[in-house]
Design a protein around this motif. Structure first.
Motif, mmCIF file in Angstrom:
data_model
loop_
_atom_site.group_PDB
_atom_site.id
_atom_site.type_symbol
_atom_site.label_atom_id
_atom_site.label_comp_id
_atom_site.label_asym_id
_atom_site.label_seq_id
_atom_site.Cartn_x
_atom_site.Cartn_y
_atom_site.Cartn_z
ATOM 1 N N ALA A 76 0.815 -1.224 0.000
ATOM 2 C CA ALA A 76 0.000 0.000 0.000
ATOM 3 C C ALA A 76 0.849 1.275 0.000
ATOM 4 O O ALA A 76 0.537 2.240 -0.703
ATOM 5 N N ASP A 77 1.913 1.292 0.795
ATOM 6 C CA ASP A 77 2.733 2.511 0.908
ATOM 7 C C ASP A 77 3.945 2.484 -0.011
ATOM 8 O O ASP A 77 4.787 3.375 0.049
ATOM 9 N N ARG A 78 4.018 1.485 -0.877
ATOM 10 C CA ARG A 78 5.242 1.330 -1.669
ATOM 11 C C ARG A 78 5.007 1.409 -3.173
ATOM 12 O O ARG A 78 5.963 1.316 -3.945
ATOM 13 N N ILE A 79 3.771 1.580 -3.614
ATOM 14 C CA ILE A 79 3.512 1.564 -5.058
ATOM 15 C C ILE A 79 2.758 2.808 -5.504
ATOM 16 O O ILE A 79 2.014 3.435 -4.729
ATOM 17 N N SER A 80 2.980 3.146 -6.776
ATOM 18 C CA SER A 80 2.218 4.206 -7.436
ATOM 19 C C SER A 80 1.850 3.695 -8.823
ATOM 20 O O SER A 80 2.707 3.170 -9.539
ATOM 21 N N LEU A 81 0.593 3.860 -9.182
ATOM 22 C CA LEU A 81 0.104 3.362 -10.469
ATOM 23 C C LEU A 81 -0.224 4.526 -11.395
ATOM 24 O O LEU A 81 -0.918 5.472 -11.003
ATOM 25 N N ASP A 82 0.306 4.449 -12.609
ATOM 26 C CA ASP A 82 -0.068 5.404 -13.643
ATOM 27 C C ASP A 82 -1.274 4.817 -14.372
ATOM 28 O O ASP A 82 -1.139 3.923 -15.203
ATOM 29 N N ARG A 83 -2.433 5.329 -14.038
ATOM 30 C CA ARG A 83 -3.692 4.761 -14.558
ATOM 31 C C ARG A 83 -3.793 4.888 -16.079
ATOM 32 O O ARG A 83 -4.446 4.081 -16.745
ATOM 33 N N ALA A 84 -3.115 5.888 -16.648
ATOM 34 C CA ALA A 84 -3.244 6.149 -18.077
ATOM 35 C C ALA A 84 -2.496 5.131 -18.926
ATOM 36 O O ALA A 84 -2.940 4.753 -20.006
ATOM 37 N N THR A 85 -1.324 4.668 -18.443
ATOM 38 C CA THR A 85 -0.514 3.726 -19.234
ATOM 39 C C THR A 85 -0.370 2.364 -18.570
ATOM 40 O O THR A 85 0.133 1.421 -19.186
ATOM 41 N N GLY A 86 -0.749 2.269 -17.299
ATOM 42 C CA GLY A 86 -0.601 1.015 -16.561
ATOM 43 C C GLY A 86 0.755 0.854 -15.903
ATOM 44 O O GLY A 86 1.016 -0.175 -15.265
ATOM 45 N N ALA A 87 1.657 1.842 -16.036
ATOM 46 C CA ALA A 87 2.991 1.735 -15.441
ATOM 47 C C ALA A 87 2.880 1.704 -13.920
ATOM 48 O O ALA A 87 2.046 2.376 -13.314
ATOM 49 N N GLU A 89 5.199 1.921 -10.246
ATOM 50 C CA GLU A 89 6.457 2.179 -9.538
ATOM 51 C C GLU A 89 6.419 1.457 -8.202
ATOM 52 O O GLU A 89 5.445 1.539 -7.470
ATOM 53 N N LEU A 90 7.528 0.736 -7.907
ATOM 54 C CA LEU A 90 7.651 0.004 -6.648
ATOM 55 C C LEU A 90 8.854 0.555 -5.896
ATOM 56 O O LEU A 90 9.962 0.591 -6.413
ATOM 57 N N ARG A 91 8.623 0.991 -4.643
ATOM 58 C CA ARG A 91 9.670 1.644 -3.850
ATOM 59 C C ARG A 91 10.051 0.785 -2.644
ATOM 60 O O ARG A 91 9.364 -0.171 -2.294
ATOM 61 N N GLY A 92 11.142 1.202 -1.986
ATOM 62 C CA GLY A 92 11.574 0.499 -0.780
ATOM 63 C C GLY A 92 11.840 -0.969 -1.040
ATOM 64 O O GLY A 92 11.395 -1.844 -0.280
ATOM 65 N N LEU A 93 12.574 -1.262 -2.093
ATOM 66 C CA LEU A 93 12.771 -2.640 -2.517
ATOM 67 C C LEU A 93 13.469 -3.482 -1.449
ATOM 68 O O LEU A 93 14.369 -3.015 -0.754
ATOM 69 N N VAL A 94 13.049 -4.723 -1.365
ATOM 70 C CA VAL A 94 13.690 -5.728 -0.518
ATOM 71 C C VAL A 94 13.984 -6.944 -1.390
ATOM 72 O O VAL A 94 13.439 -7.089 -2.488
ATOM 73 N N LEU A 95 14.871 -7.801 -0.910
ATOM 74 C CA LEU A 95 15.256 -8.966 -1.703
ATOM 75 C C LEU A 95 14.053 -9.828 -2.067
ATOM 76 O O LEU A 95 13.995 -10.439 -3.134
ATOM 77 N N GLU A 96 13.052 -9.841 -1.168
ATOM 78 C CA GLU A 96 11.872 -10.675 -1.404
ATOM 79 C C GLU A 96 10.984 -10.149 -2.528
ATOM 80 O O GLU A 96 10.042 -10.841 -2.938
ATOM 81 N N ASP A 97 11.278 -8.958 -3.037
ATOM 82 C CA ASP A 97 10.509 -8.428 -4.166
ATOM 83 C C ASP A 97 10.935 -9.050 -5.497
ATOM 84 O O ASP A 97 10.316 -8.777 -6.537
ATOM 85 N N SER A 98 11.969 -9.864 -5.477
ATOM 86 C CA SER A 98 12.411 -10.523 -6.704
ATOM 87 C C SER A 98 11.378 -11.563 -7.144
ATOM 88 O O SER A 98 10.856 -12.318 -6.331
ATOM 89 N N GLY A 99 11.095 -11.571 -8.427
ATOM 90 C CA GLY A 99 10.146 -12.548 -8.947
ATOM 91 C C GLY A 99 9.405 -12.036 -10.163
ATOM 92 O O GLY A 99 9.788 -11.037 -10.785
ATOM 93 N N GLU A 100 8.310 -12.711 -10.509
ATOM 94 C CA GLU A 100 7.557 -12.421 -11.731
ATOM 95 C C GLU A 100 6.380 -11.493 -11.441
ATOM 96 O O GLU A 100 5.604 -11.718 -10.509
ATOM 97 N N TYR A 101 6.239 -10.478 -12.287
ATOM 98 C CA TYR A 101 5.148 -9.503 -12.175
ATOM 99 C C TYR A 101 4.307 -9.569 -13.452
ATOM 100 O O TYR A 101 4.840 -9.641 -14.556
ATOM 101 N N THR A 102 2.991 -9.510 -13.266
ATOM 102 C CA THR A 102 2.070 -9.599 -14.396
ATOM 103 C C THR A 102 1.093 -8.431 -14.364
ATOM 104 O O THR A 102 0.554 -8.083 -13.298
ATOM 105 N N ILE A 103 0.862 -7.832 -15.526
ATOM 106 C CA ILE A 103 -0.130 -6.762 -15.656
ATOM 107 C C ILE A 103 -1.270 -7.262 -16.541
ATOM 108 O O ILE A 103 -1.045 -7.939 -17.548
ATOM 109 N N THR A 104 -2.476 -6.922 -16.138
ATOM 110 C CA THR A 104 -3.672 -7.253 -16.915
ATOM 111 C C THR A 104 -4.477 -5.972 -17.108
ATOM 112 O O THR A 104 -4.824 -5.309 -16.124
ATOM 113 N N ILE A 105 -4.742 -5.635 -18.362
ATOM 114 C CA ILE A 105 -5.480 -4.407 -18.673
ATOM 115 C C ILE A 105 -6.722 -4.746 -19.490
ATOM 116 O O ILE A 105 -6.648 -5.499 -20.471
#
Length: 321
Positions: A76-87, A89-105
């Motif tokens: 909740a406190d670590r992401i920002s979504l660009d609603r127009a393009t779907g981009a 941003e993920l902040r405050g990265l930790v090692l556990e953030d490694s992995g696969e990310y999927t977007i569905t529009i």
């Protein structure tokens, strides 16, 4: 009517027409611990806003944005979504953030778009250092090893010597992970500065270590004239490759002199200075010594001819006696 809509969706899925090719740039993406990363898309803002934008991580929903946003509490406190393009941003990265990310529009009129990419998070490298056993190394008698240590996510280690890549050889070998280099036995060519360059996609660090190999004396030579004019100043300079620097001593015609420096200086060349000069270089650590000889004579130009004859006669007289 509901059955018709369902059937159309099934057909689109089976034919692959619902997948938006190239919606995300090729991965993987790299990020640093405590840093930020932005998942950009190749989409331009549509004339009508997307009906829905969703991001998931390892199959678990991060955020779904429709008329409202539903966000995973852990993001909740670590992401920002660009609603127009779907981009995203993920902040405050930790090692556990490694992995696969999927977007569905889901566009407002059009086909569903999907995209998948991978994020690798690395801890920045710190504290790089090279360690070696404390020992006095002597050429052809000693062996040693250098160990490269660092904190962080280490992807590669590269060894260099005096600024050039260090290749393996019959005397130089590496551990499988390149953490250590072994030199068995050391030689004079192993003397120098070693570097270990530790890196990952987000950081790098280089450690240095000066390895001292005691060797020699090798390649001893005397620099100076083999002949000189009578009355002139003559300097003979003795050199040798040695670590530590060699000590020098001189003999004249087999007799010891009081000269214990690398230079032997004759202020005015006279008859008594003609003969063999022997320089001996010694190394107090390797306990080795080496010698070389130069014969100094008077030049035979006309002005010194009588002098040369005198020298020859005197030497002949000494031999007879």
């Amino acid at each position: 009517m509901d059955q018709s809509i369902t059937w159309t969706a099934v057909v689109l899925i089976l034919t692959g027409m619902c997948v938006g090719e190239g919606i995300l740039p090729p991965g993987p993406l790299s990020g640093a611990v405590a840093g930020a990363v932005k998942f950009t898309t190749t989409l331009k803002p549509p004339e009508k806003p997307f009906l829905s934008v969703s991001w998931s991580f390892k199959g678990v929903n991060i955020i779904t944005s429709t008329s409202v946003n539903v966000t995973d509490p852990g993001h909740a406190d670590r992401i920002s979504l660009d609603r127009a393009t779907g981009a995203l941003e993920l902040r405050g990265l930790v090692l556990e953030d490694s992995g696969e990310y999927t977007i569905t529009i889901i566009p407002d009129g059009g086909l569903q778009k999907l995209g998948t990419t991978t994020l690798n998070v690395f801890a920045p490298i710190t504290g790089a250092t090279i360690r070696s056993p404390a020992a006095t190394l002597i050429e052809d008698k000693s062996s040693t090893n250098l160990t490269c240590e660092a904190s962080g996510s280490i992807s590669t280690r590269v060894w260099l010597k005096d600024g050039h890549p260090l290749p393996p050889s019959d005397r130089v070998s590496f551990s499988i992970d390149k953490r250590a280099v072994f030199i068995r036995p050391v030689q004079s060519s192993n003397h120098g500065t070693y570097q270990c360059r530790v890196s990952n996609p987000v950081s790098s660090m280089t450690a240095s270590y000066n390895l001292t190999v005691n060797f020699g004396p090798h390649n001893i030579s005397i620099i100076g004239p083999a002949e000189a004019s009578p009355g002139h100043r003559v300097m003979l300079q003795c050199t040798a490759d040695s670590v530590p620097p060699a000590n020098f001593s001189w003999l004249f015609n087999g007799n010891e002199t009081q000269v214990n420096t690398s230079s032997y200086i004759i202020e005015r060349l006279g008859e008594e200075n003609i003969g063999n000069y022997t320089c001996t270089a010694s190394n107090l650590v390797t306990m080795m010594e080496n010698s070389t000889i130069i014969y100094l004579r008077a030049s035979c130009a006309a002005p010194c001819w009588s002098f040369s004859v005198l020298v020859i006669s005197t030497l002949a007289l000494r031999r007879l006696i």
